[in-house]
Scaffold this motif. Sequence first.
Motif, PDB file in Angstrom:
ATOM      1  N   CYS A   9       0.845  -1.192   0.000  1.00 23.06           N
ATOM      2  CA  CYS A   9       0.000   0.000   0.000  1.00 23.06           C
ATOM      3  C   CYS A   9       0.881   1.242   0.000  1.00 23.06           C
ATOM      4  O   CYS A   9       1.714   1.403   0.898  1.00 23.06           O
ATOM      5  CB  CYS A   9      -0.913   0.000   1.223  1.00 23.06           C
ATOM      6  SG  CYS A   9      -1.916   1.510   1.371  1.00 23.06           S
ATOM      7  N   PRO A  10       0.727   2.135  -0.963  1.00 24.40           N
ATOM      8  CA  PRO A  10       1.554   3.345  -1.002  1.00 24.40           C
ATOM      9  C   PRO A  10       1.222   4.342   0.101  1.00 24.40           C
ATOM     10  O   PRO A  10       1.985   5.276   0.338  1.00 24.40           O
ATOM     11  CB  PRO A  10       1.254   3.935  -2.387  1.00 24.40           C
ATOM     12  CG  PRO A  10      -0.111   3.430  -2.730  1.00 24.40           C
ATOM     13  CD  PRO A  10      -0.207   2.068  -2.108  1.00 24.40           C
ATOM     14  N   THR A  14       1.435  -1.282   4.094  1.00 23.32           N
ATOM     15  CA  THR A  14       0.985  -2.659   4.307  1.00 23.32           C
ATOM     16  C   THR A  14       1.335  -3.522   3.101  1.00 23.32           C
ATOM     17  O   THR A  14       1.104  -3.128   1.957  1.00 23.32           O
ATOM     18  CB  THR A  14      -0.534  -2.697   4.542  1.00 23.32           C
ATOM     19  OG1 THR A  14      -0.848  -1.908   5.688  1.00 23.32           O
ATOM     20  CG2 THR A  14      -1.013  -4.126   4.771  1.00 23.32           C
ATOM     21  N   ARG A  15       1.898  -4.698   3.362  1.00 23.02           N
ATOM     22  CA  ARG A  15       2.299  -5.590   2.274  1.00 23.02           C
ATOM     23  C   ARG A  15       1.263  -6.680   2.062  1.00 23.02           C
ATOM     24  O   ARG A  15       0.630  -7.149   3.017  1.00 23.02           O
ATOM     25  CB  ARG A  15       3.672  -6.201   2.558  1.00 23.02           C
ATOM     26  CG  ARG A  15       4.784  -5.153   2.635  1.00 23.02           C
ATOM     27  CD  ARG A  15       6.141  -5.808   2.745  1.00 23.02           C
ATOM     28  NE  ARG A  15       6.540  -6.481   1.522  1.00 23.02           N
ATOM     29  CZ  ARG A  15       7.087  -5.874   0.472  1.00 23.02           C
ATOM     30  NH1 ARG A  15       7.275  -4.571   0.477  1.00 23.02           N
ATOM     31  NH2 ARG A  15       7.451  -6.574  -0.595  1.00 23.02           N
ATOM     32  N   PRO A  26      -5.630  -4.130   3.018  1.00 19.53           N
ATOM     33  CA  PRO A  26      -6.539  -4.608   4.065  1.00 19.53           C
ATOM     34  C   PRO A  26      -6.708  -3.624   5.213  1.00 19.53           C
ATOM     35  O   PRO A  26      -7.622  -3.778   6.020  1.00 19.53           O
ATOM     36  CB  PRO A  26      -5.860  -5.898   4.547  1.00 19.53           C
ATOM     37  CG  PRO A  26      -4.422  -5.734   4.196  1.00 19.53           C
ATOM     38  CD  PRO A  26      -4.400  -4.930   2.934  1.00 19.53           C
ATOM     39  N   VAL A  27      -5.863  -2.594   5.270  1.00 16.04           N
ATOM     40  CA  VAL A  27      -5.943  -1.604   6.343  1.00 16.04           C
ATOM     41  C   VAL A  27      -6.783  -0.396   5.931  1.00 16.04           C
ATOM     42  O   VAL A  27      -7.761  -0.040   6.580  1.00 16.04           O
ATOM     43  CB  VAL A  27      -4.536  -1.149   6.786  1.00 16.04           C
ATOM     44  CG1 VAL A  27      -4.630  -0.047   7.852  1.00 16.04           C
ATOM     45  CG2 VAL A  27      -3.737  -2.335   7.316  1.00 16.04           C
ATOM     46  N   CYS A  28      -6.401   0.230   4.806  1.00 16.83           N
ATOM     47  CA  CYS A  28      -7.082   1.469   4.398  1.00 16.83           C
ATOM     48  C   CYS A  28      -8.059   1.275   3.249  1.00 16.83           C
ATOM     49  O   CYS A  28      -8.837   2.182   2.934  1.00 16.83           O
ATOM     50  CB  CYS A  28      -6.062   2.550   4.047  1.00 16.83           C
ATOM     51  SG  CYS A  28      -5.164   2.250   2.500  1.00 16.83           S
ATOM     52  N   GLY A  29      -8.022   0.120   2.573  1.00 15.27           N
ATOM     53  CA  GLY A  29      -8.927  -0.136   1.462  1.00 15.27           C
ATOM     54  C   GLY A  29      -8.514   0.513   0.159  1.00 15.27           C
ATOM     55  O   GLY A  29      -9.262   0.483  -0.817  1.00 15.27           O
ATOM     56  N   GLY A  30      -7.318   1.091   0.108  1.00 12.57           N
ATOM     57  CA  GLY A  30      -6.865   1.783  -1.098  1.00 12.57           C
ATOM     58  C   GLY A  30      -6.214   0.860  -2.105  1.00 12.57           C
ATOM     59  O   GLY A  30      -5.973  -0.328  -1.843  1.00 12.57           O
ATOM     60  N   PRO A  31      -5.905   1.371  -3.300  1.00  8.32           N
ATOM     61  CA  PRO A  31      -5.251   0.573  -4.334  1.00  8.32           C
ATOM     62  C   PRO A  31      -3.821   0.229  -3.947  1.00  8.32           C
ATOM     63  O   PRO A  31      -3.206   0.893  -3.106  1.00  8.32           O
ATOM     64  CB  PRO A  31      -5.305   1.469  -5.572  1.00  8.32           C
ATOM     65  CG  PRO A  31      -5.451   2.859  -5.048  1.00  8.32           C
ATOM     66  CD  PRO A  31      -6.204   2.741  -3.767  1.00  8.32           C
ATOM     67  N   LEU A  32      -3.284  -0.806  -4.590  1.00  8.78           N
ATOM     68  CA  LEU A  32      -1.958  -1.309  -4.262  1.00  8.78           C
ATOM     69  C   LEU A  32      -0.935  -0.946  -5.338  1.00  8.78           C
ATOM     70  O   LEU A  32      -1.288  -0.687  -6.488  1.00  8.78           O
ATOM     71  CB  LEU A  32      -2.016  -2.828  -4.114  1.00  8.78           C
ATOM     72  CG  LEU A  32      -2.921  -3.358  -2.994  1.00  8.78           C
ATOM     73  CD1 LEU A  32      -3.110  -4.867  -3.134  1.00  8.78           C
ATOM     74  CD2 LEU A  32      -2.362  -3.003  -1.625  1.00  8.78           C
ATOM     75  N   ASP A  33       0.326  -0.923  -4.934  1.00  9.91           N
ATOM     76  CA  ASP A  33       1.442  -0.788  -5.856  1.00  9.91           C
ATOM     77  C   ASP A  33       2.259  -2.069  -5.833  1.00  9.91           C
ATOM     78  O   ASP A  33       2.078  -2.920  -4.953  1.00  9.91           O
ATOM     79  CB  ASP A  33       2.322   0.410  -5.487  1.00  9.91           C
ATOM     80  CG  ASP A  33       1.708   1.733  -5.907  1.00  9.91           C
ATOM     81  OD1 ASP A  33       0.717   1.707  -6.666  1.00  9.91           O
ATOM     82  OD2 ASP A  33       2.208   2.790  -5.486  1.00  9.91           O
ATOM     83  N   LEU A  34       3.174  -2.197  -6.784  1.00 11.91           N
ATOM     84  CA  LEU A  34       3.967  -3.409  -6.925  1.00 11.91           C
ATOM     85  C   LEU A  34       5.398  -3.148  -6.464  1.00 11.91           C
ATOM     86  O   LEU A  34       6.005  -2.127  -6.816  1.00 11.91           O
ATOM     87  CB  LEU A  34       3.969  -3.842  -8.394  1.00 11.91           C
ATOM     88  CG  LEU A  34       4.166  -5.324  -8.706  1.00 11.91           C
ATOM     89  CD1 LEU A  34       3.101  -6.173  -8.028  1.00 11.91           C
ATOM     90  CD2 LEU A  34       4.140  -5.542 -10.212  1.00 11.91           C
ATOM     91  N   ASP A  35       5.937  -4.060  -5.662  1.00 14.50           N
ATOM     92  CA  ASP A  35       7.319  -3.969  -5.204  1.00 14.50           C
ATOM     93  C   ASP A  35       8.226  -4.499  -6.313  1.00 14.50           C
ATOM     94  O   ASP A  35       8.687  -5.641  -6.290  1.00 14.50           O
ATOM     95  CB  ASP A  35       7.493  -4.781  -3.920  1.00 14.50           C
ATOM     96  CG  ASP A  35       8.856  -4.562  -3.276  1.00 14.50           C
ATOM     97  OD1 ASP A  35       9.625  -3.730  -3.793  1.00 14.50           O
ATOM     98  OD2 ASP A  35       9.154  -5.231  -2.267  1.00 14.50           O
ATOM     99  N   PHE A  36       8.464  -3.642  -7.296  1.00 13.74           N
ATOM    100  CA  PHE A  36       9.122  -4.078  -8.527  1.00 13.74           C
ATOM    101  C   PHE A  36       9.804  -2.884  -9.166  1.00 13.74           C
ATOM    102  O   PHE A  36       9.146  -1.912  -9.542  1.00 13.74           O
ATOM    103  CB  PHE A  36       8.072  -4.675  -9.467  1.00 13.74           C
ATOM    104  CG  PHE A  36       8.604  -5.200 -10.772  1.00 13.74           C
ATOM    105  CD1 PHE A  36       9.522  -6.235 -10.805  1.00 13.74           C
ATOM    106  CD2 PHE A  36       8.146  -4.676 -11.974  1.00 13.74           C
ATOM    107  CE1 PHE A  36       9.987  -6.735 -12.013  1.00 13.74           C
ATOM    108  CE2 PHE A  36       8.597  -5.162 -13.185  1.00 13.74           C
ATOM    109  CZ  PHE A  36       9.526  -6.200 -13.199  1.00 13.74           C
TER     110      PHE A  36
END
Length: 385
Positions: A9-10, A14-15, A26-36
């Motif tokens: 999560c940016p 949260t991973r 799962p914490v804030c409900g926001g979109p995810l980024d990629l660890d890449f």
Amino acid sequence: MTLLPDCFCPVDGTRVSSRSLAWCCPVCGGPLDLDFSPTPAPLKSLAGRVNSLWRYAETLPLSGPSVSLGEGRTPLVELADGISAKLDFLMPTLSFKDRGAVLLAELALRLKPRQVVADSSGNAGTSIAAYCARAALPCTVYVPRGTSPKKLEQIGAHGARLHVVDGDREAAARAAREAANEPDVFYASHVFNPYFLHGTKTYVHELWEDLGGRLPEVLVLPVGNGTLLLGAALAVAELYAAGLIERRPALYAVQAAAVAPLAHAWEEGADDLADVTPMAPTAAEGIAIPRPPRARQILRAVRDSGGTFLTVTEDQIRHAQLDLASRGLYVESTGVACWAAVRKGAPGKLPLSRLRSSGGTPIAVVPLCGAGLKSGLAGTAQSGE
């Protein structure tokens, strides 16, 4: 299963495991980024590679494509006044969304869900439906009432189950997310899933290759949910970090004046959406998003690039569509928004006169994102994605 990068999560860090079907933080409900953080291949090493976006394999989080339809490598053509257009409507499903949809389908194949769900006002839905058909994955697409009949026909033709939701684009998204919370369901969200952004970034990698290792001064990009702009920002960062470009182009984000929450936030100097602006009818259905979940990221990307926001009226959209058609390019109304913002004679057009072309590199590039056959000529106002 090949090792996949984890998501994070940016906002709060949260991973989320690469093997999870979780579609949001799962914490804030926001979109995810990629660890890449990949390193692109040098220009010379691209010769002789597959003629699709998979030629940029080093930059993609998935390898060994099995559902490719030859997406990518769309033509770059000169329009006028130092501006060129990338013809992303010449994709397998006739829109740029194929760039991200193919990665979502590849990811779903690896995660092996019992069902794929998506929400869309049309183009993303057709792309997800097509690539799920290619992958033999069961797919359900949620669309708002008022979606173009031609897009509905295309989604159905690919074998996806259609859910037409009474309400607007956000109502369709809520319905899809409710379904996505069921066990063993993969949410092929072009907004929340970061794999989609790593597909759209190939737009810029192609520009860089086609222009001989250069990028234009300005990238003009339509913004609703911002998936093309954020993908472009990823590619620019990758090329710059690898020393493959000397400067970063400015990102100019275009919204329809009728639905321009990000442009309003920009004018107020805000880092995020403040008040939700009223949503009026617009022919640019694909960028009519009143509450883009990645608003903060979009605003930051434009600001960090030295770019700005532009808005276009319904008249400008209509005239730009006819102008492109007169040049041999029949593009849907959303897809002409960027040309509407920069073409000669457009009110409030970009100050391109102060910029100069270098070594045959165009001053600015605009994407033509969807084929005109998908929704016809501007004139019947719709609301959308």
